[in-house]
Motif scaffolding. Structure first.
Motif, PDB file in Angstrom:
ATOM      1  N   GLN A 116      72.352 -82.655 -29.114  1.00 36.90           N
ATOM      2  CA  GLN A 116      71.903 -83.908 -29.714  1.00 36.90           C
ATOM      3  C   GLN A 116      70.511 -84.314 -29.215  1.00 36.90           C
ATOM      4  O   GLN A 116      69.796 -85.061 -29.885  1.00 36.90           O
ATOM      5  CB  GLN A 116      72.903 -85.038 -29.434  1.00 36.90           C
ATOM      6  CG  GLN A 116      73.050 -85.435 -27.981  1.00 36.90           C
ATOM      7  CD  GLN A 116      73.769 -86.777 -27.842  1.00 36.90           C
ATOM      8  OE1 GLN A 116      73.507 -87.717 -28.573  1.00 36.90           O
ATOM      9  NE2 GLN A 116      74.705 -86.849 -26.900  1.00 36.90           N
ATOM     10  N   TYR A 117      70.103 -83.807 -28.054  1.00 37.55           N
ATOM     11  CA  TYR A 117      68.782 -84.130 -27.511  1.00 37.55           C
ATOM     12  C   TYR A 117      67.644 -83.669 -28.429  1.00 37.55           C
ATOM     13  O   TYR A 117      66.548 -84.222 -28.382  1.00 37.55           O
ATOM     14  CB  TYR A 117      68.603 -83.471 -26.141  1.00 37.55           C
ATOM     15  CG  TYR A 117      69.589 -83.939 -25.107  1.00 37.55           C
ATOM     16  CD1 TYR A 117      69.298 -85.004 -24.271  1.00 37.55           C
ATOM     17  CD2 TYR A 117      70.820 -83.302 -24.943  1.00 37.55           C
ATOM     18  CE1 TYR A 117      70.198 -85.433 -23.306  1.00 37.55           C
ATOM     19  CE2 TYR A 117      71.730 -83.728 -24.001  1.00 37.55           C
ATOM     20  CZ  TYR A 117      71.416 -84.796 -23.177  1.00 37.55           C
ATOM     21  OH  TYR A 117      72.315 -85.215 -22.235  1.00 37.55           O
ATOM     22  N   SER A 118      67.885 -82.649 -29.226  1.00 39.01           N
ATOM     23  CA  SER A 118      66.842 -82.122 -30.107  1.00 39.01           C
ATOM     24  C   SER A 118      66.835 -82.787 -31.473  1.00 39.01           C
ATOM     25  O   SER A 118      65.963 -82.498 -32.297  1.00 39.01           O
ATOM     26  CB  SER A 118      67.015 -80.610 -30.275  1.00 39.01           C
ATOM     27  OG  SER A 118      68.236 -80.308 -30.926  1.00 39.01           O
ATOM     28  N   GLN A 119      67.780 -83.678 -31.744  1.00 35.52           N
ATOM     29  CA  GLN A 119      67.825 -84.420 -32.993  1.00 35.52           C
ATOM     30  C   GLN A 119      67.049 -85.732 -32.850  1.00 35.52           C
ATOM     31  O   GLN A 119      66.692 -86.130 -31.741  1.00 35.52           O
ATOM     32  CB  GLN A 119      69.275 -84.697 -33.386  1.00 35.52           C
ATOM     33  CG  GLN A 119      70.123 -83.441 -33.503  1.00 35.52           C
ATOM     34  CD  GLN A 119      69.566 -82.461 -34.515  1.00 35.52           C
ATOM     35  OE1 GLN A 119      69.323 -82.819 -35.662  1.00 35.52           O
ATOM     36  NE2 GLN A 119      69.366 -81.213 -34.097  1.00 35.52           N
ATOM     37  N   VAL A 120      66.800 -86.409 -33.954  1.00 37.71           N
ATOM     38  CA  VAL A 120      66.012 -87.639 -33.926  1.00 37.71           C
ATOM     39  C   VAL A 120      66.886 -88.831 -34.283  1.00 37.71           C
ATOM     40  O   VAL A 120      67.524 -88.855 -35.338  1.00 37.71           O
ATOM     41  CB  VAL A 120      64.816 -87.560 -34.898  1.00 37.71           C
ATOM     42  CG1 VAL A 120      64.056 -88.891 -34.908  1.00 37.71           C
ATOM     43  CG2 VAL A 120      63.881 -86.428 -34.496  1.00 37.71           C
ATOM     44  N   GLY A 150      79.977 -83.069 -24.914  1.00 36.62           N
ATOM     45  CA  GLY A 150      80.961 -82.286 -25.645  1.00 36.62           C
ATOM     46  C   GLY A 150      82.117 -81.791 -24.801  1.00 36.62           C
ATOM     47  O   GLY A 150      83.042 -81.169 -25.318  1.00 36.62           O
ATOM     48  N   ILE A 151      82.081 -82.029 -23.500  1.00 41.03           N
ATOM     49  CA  ILE A 151      83.224 -81.669 -22.657  1.00 41.03           C
ATOM     50  C   ILE A 151      84.433 -82.512 -23.054  1.00 41.03           C
ATOM     51  O   ILE A 151      85.573 -82.064 -23.024  1.00 41.03           O
ATOM     52  CB  ILE A 151      82.878 -81.873 -21.169  1.00 41.03           C
ATOM     53  CG1 ILE A 151      81.743 -80.919 -20.769  1.00 41.03           C
ATOM     54  CG2 ILE A 151      84.094 -81.646 -20.282  1.00 41.03           C
ATOM     55  CD1 ILE A 151      81.260 -81.119 -19.359  1.00 41.03           C
ATOM     56  N   ARG A 152      84.168 -83.763 -23.445  1.00 43.52           N
ATOM     57  CA  ARG A 152      85.167 -84.619 -24.069  1.00 43.52           C
ATOM     58  C   ARG A 152      84.441 -85.426 -25.151  1.00 43.52           C
ATOM     59  O   ARG A 152      83.253 -85.261 -25.348  1.00 43.52           O
ATOM     60  CB  ARG A 152      85.818 -85.545 -23.036  1.00 43.52           C
ATOM     61  CG  ARG A 152      84.849 -86.418 -22.265  1.00 43.52           C
ATOM     62  CD  ARG A 152      85.591 -87.243 -21.227  1.00 43.52           C
ATOM     63  NE  ARG A 152      84.692 -88.133 -20.500  1.00 43.52           N
ATOM     64  CZ  ARG A 152      83.982 -87.789 -19.435  1.00 43.52           C
ATOM     65  NH1 ARG A 152      84.079 -86.547 -18.969  1.00 43.52           N
ATOM     66  NH2 ARG A 152      83.191 -88.656 -18.834  1.00 43.52           N
ATOM     67  N   ARG A 153      85.157 -86.269 -25.858  1.00 40.78           N
ATOM     68  CA  ARG A 153      84.549 -87.043 -26.941  1.00 40.78           C
ATOM     69  C   ARG A 153      83.310 -87.778 -26.436  1.00 40.78           C
ATOM     70  O   ARG A 153      83.365 -88.495 -25.449  1.00 40.78           O
ATOM     71  CB  ARG A 153      85.572 -88.023 -27.508  1.00 40.78           C
ATOM     72  CG  ARG A 153      85.170 -88.649 -28.829  1.00 40.78           C
ATOM     73  CD  ARG A 153      86.374 -89.304 -29.489  1.00 40.78           C
ATOM     74  NE  ARG A 153      86.007 -89.935 -30.755  1.00 40.78           N
ATOM     75  CZ  ARG A 153      85.761 -91.239 -30.887  1.00 40.78           C
ATOM     76  NH1 ARG A 153      85.851 -92.035 -29.830  1.00 40.78           N
ATOM     77  NH2 ARG A 153      85.433 -91.732 -32.054  1.00 40.78           N
ATOM     78  N   SER A 181      73.047 -86.097 -38.417  1.00 38.99           N
ATOM     79  CA  SER A 181      74.405 -85.592 -38.609  1.00 38.99           C
ATOM     80  C   SER A 181      74.679 -84.544 -37.542  1.00 38.99           C
ATOM     81  O   SER A 181      74.038 -83.494 -37.525  1.00 38.99           O
ATOM     82  CB  SER A 181      74.557 -84.990 -40.013  1.00 38.99           C
ATOM     83  OG  SER A 181      74.320 -85.965 -41.002  1.00 38.99           O
ATOM     84  N   ILE A 182      75.607 -84.833 -36.658  1.00 37.95           N
ATOM     85  CA  ILE A 182      75.876 -83.968 -35.503  1.00 37.95           C
ATOM     86  C   ILE A 182      77.363 -83.637 -35.475  1.00 37.95           C
ATOM     87  O   ILE A 182      78.210 -84.542 -35.476  1.00 37.95           O
ATOM     88  CB  ILE A 182      75.460 -84.662 -34.196  1.00 37.95           C
ATOM     89  CG1 ILE A 182      73.953 -84.936 -34.206  1.00 37.95           C
ATOM     90  CG2 ILE A 182      75.843 -83.820 -32.984  1.00 37.95           C
ATOM     91  CD1 ILE A 182      73.464 -85.714 -33.004  1.00 37.95           C
ATOM     92  N   GLY A 183      77.678 -82.357 -35.437  1.00 39.94           N
ATOM     93  CA  GLY A 183      79.068 -81.921 -35.405  1.00 39.94           C
ATOM     94  C   GLY A 183      79.433 -81.307 -34.076  1.00 39.94           C
ATOM     95  O   GLY A 183      78.572 -81.043 -33.229  1.00 39.94           O
ATOM     96  N   PRO A 184      80.707 -81.071 -33.837  1.00 41.13           N
ATOM     97  CA  PRO A 184      81.130 -80.428 -32.591  1.00 41.13           C
ATOM     98  C   PRO A 184      80.675 -78.978 -32.532  1.00 41.13           C
ATOM     99  O   PRO A 184      80.534 -78.315 -33.562  1.00 41.13           O
ATOM    100  CB  PRO A 184      82.665 -80.531 -32.639  1.00 41.13           C
ATOM    101  CG  PRO A 184      82.986 -80.666 -34.096  1.00 41.13           C
ATOM    102  CD  PRO A 184      81.836 -81.407 -34.716  1.00 41.13           C
ATOM    103  N   PRO A 196      84.110 -83.544 -30.313  1.00 44.76           N
ATOM    104  CA  PRO A 196      83.205 -84.202 -31.260  1.00 44.76           C
ATOM    105  C   PRO A 196      82.456 -85.360 -30.613  1.00 44.76           C
ATOM    106  O   PRO A 196      82.769 -85.787 -29.504  1.00 44.76           O
ATOM    107  CB  PRO A 196      84.160 -84.707 -32.348  1.00 44.76           C
ATOM    108  CG  PRO A 196      85.448 -84.925 -31.627  1.00 44.76           C
ATOM    109  CD  PRO A 196      85.532 -83.848 -30.581  1.00 44.76           C
ATOM    110  N   GLY A 197      81.464 -85.866 -31.325  1.00 40.70           N
ATOM    111  CA  GLY A 197      80.720 -87.032 -30.890  1.00 40.70           C
ATOM    112  C   GLY A 197      80.925 -88.195 -31.848  1.00 40.70           C
ATOM    113  O   GLY A 197      81.443 -88.017 -32.956  1.00 40.70           O
TER     114      GLY A 197
END
Length: 246
Positions: A116-120, A150-153, A181-184, A196-197
């Motif tokens: 997620q760090y690479s998303q905006v 991602g280790i947990r929700r 839009s970020i998936g597991p 998931p997030g």
């Protein structure tokens, strides 16, 4: 609220900037854990092969310590490397903003929770309810603890990293934000990072230049009370724990 991997990145020129910081997660302890720990482990292995048995036991301890440091902290370094901050007349953007500016209209691949760090994450100023820099150790520890990658929700937008000393904390109205839009994560290499997030109102982003960022925030044309210490400990302000609650 809108979503998409090209969040906040319309093609063309960007508006005038108030503040820009690239690689804001790269404090020296975090970089050392990610880069130097593997080097130490490899050097210890080579030395253990070349030296006698007594020294080998000492080097084995060094290898274990280096491996544990990398597993606990350093393996997140490649994911957090692109993290940056932008404040401009349109609003704020955090995440992989430099890459997005260099590739307008394009989306990064592998938009997964650990990446997620690479998303905006983008928000217009009228959607920013509170913003400020904290150096509070309790707040920093809480933010890092609530960023399980991602280790947990995982709460998306909490971009805390190990060993950070300061962070900008932002409380947003999600309806005024553009969210990726970020998936597991999936696959054998992500078996321990596959939870998931969920998008939530609190964004936390490390900064290497807290004084400069505070000065930029103070100059923003925002309503009174919007900019300030995000961990005041007063009854009429939400605490860090309240903001982090899902």
């Amino acid at each position: 609220m809108t979503s998409g991997n090209d969040a906040g990145n319309p093609p063309g020129s960007r508006p005038p900037g108030y503040y820009a910081e690239d690689h804001c997660a790269l404090n020296w302890r975090f970089v050392s854990a990610g880069l130097l720990a593997p080097v130490v482990v490899i050097a210890a292995i080579v030395a253990a092969v070349a030296l006698d048995n007594a020294a080998s036991w000492v080097l084995l301890g060094v290898m274990l310590l280096g491996t544990m440091t990398w597993v606990a902290f350093g393996q997140m370094l490649p994911y957090a490397w692109p993290l940056g901050i932008r404040l401009d007349s349109d609003g704020l953007r955090v995440g992989g903003v430099r890459w997005a500016e260099q590739h307008p209209g394009r989306a990064r691949r592998k938009a997964t929770v650990p990446r997620q760090y690479s998303q905006v994450f983008a928000c217009r100023w009228d959607g920013v309810q509170h913003i400020g820099v904290t150096r509070d150790r309790k707040a920093i520890r809480t933010s890092i603890r609530h960023a399980p990658h991602g280790i947990r929700r995982t709460p998306l937008g909490n971009l805390a990293v190990p060993f950070m000393r300061a962070a900008v904390v932002i409380l947003v109205d999600l309806e005024q934000c553009t969210l990726p839009s970020i998936g597991p994560a999936r696959g054998l290499l992500s078996v321990n990072w596959s939870s998931p997030g969920f998008h939530q109102r609190l964004w936390v982003v490390p900064t290497r230049h807290p004084a400069e960022l505070e000065a930029a925030l103070a100059a923003l044309p925002l309503p009174p009370g919007t900019v300030g210490d995000p961990y005041p400990g007063t009854a009429d302000q939400p605490s860090i724990a309240d903001w982090l609650a899902s």
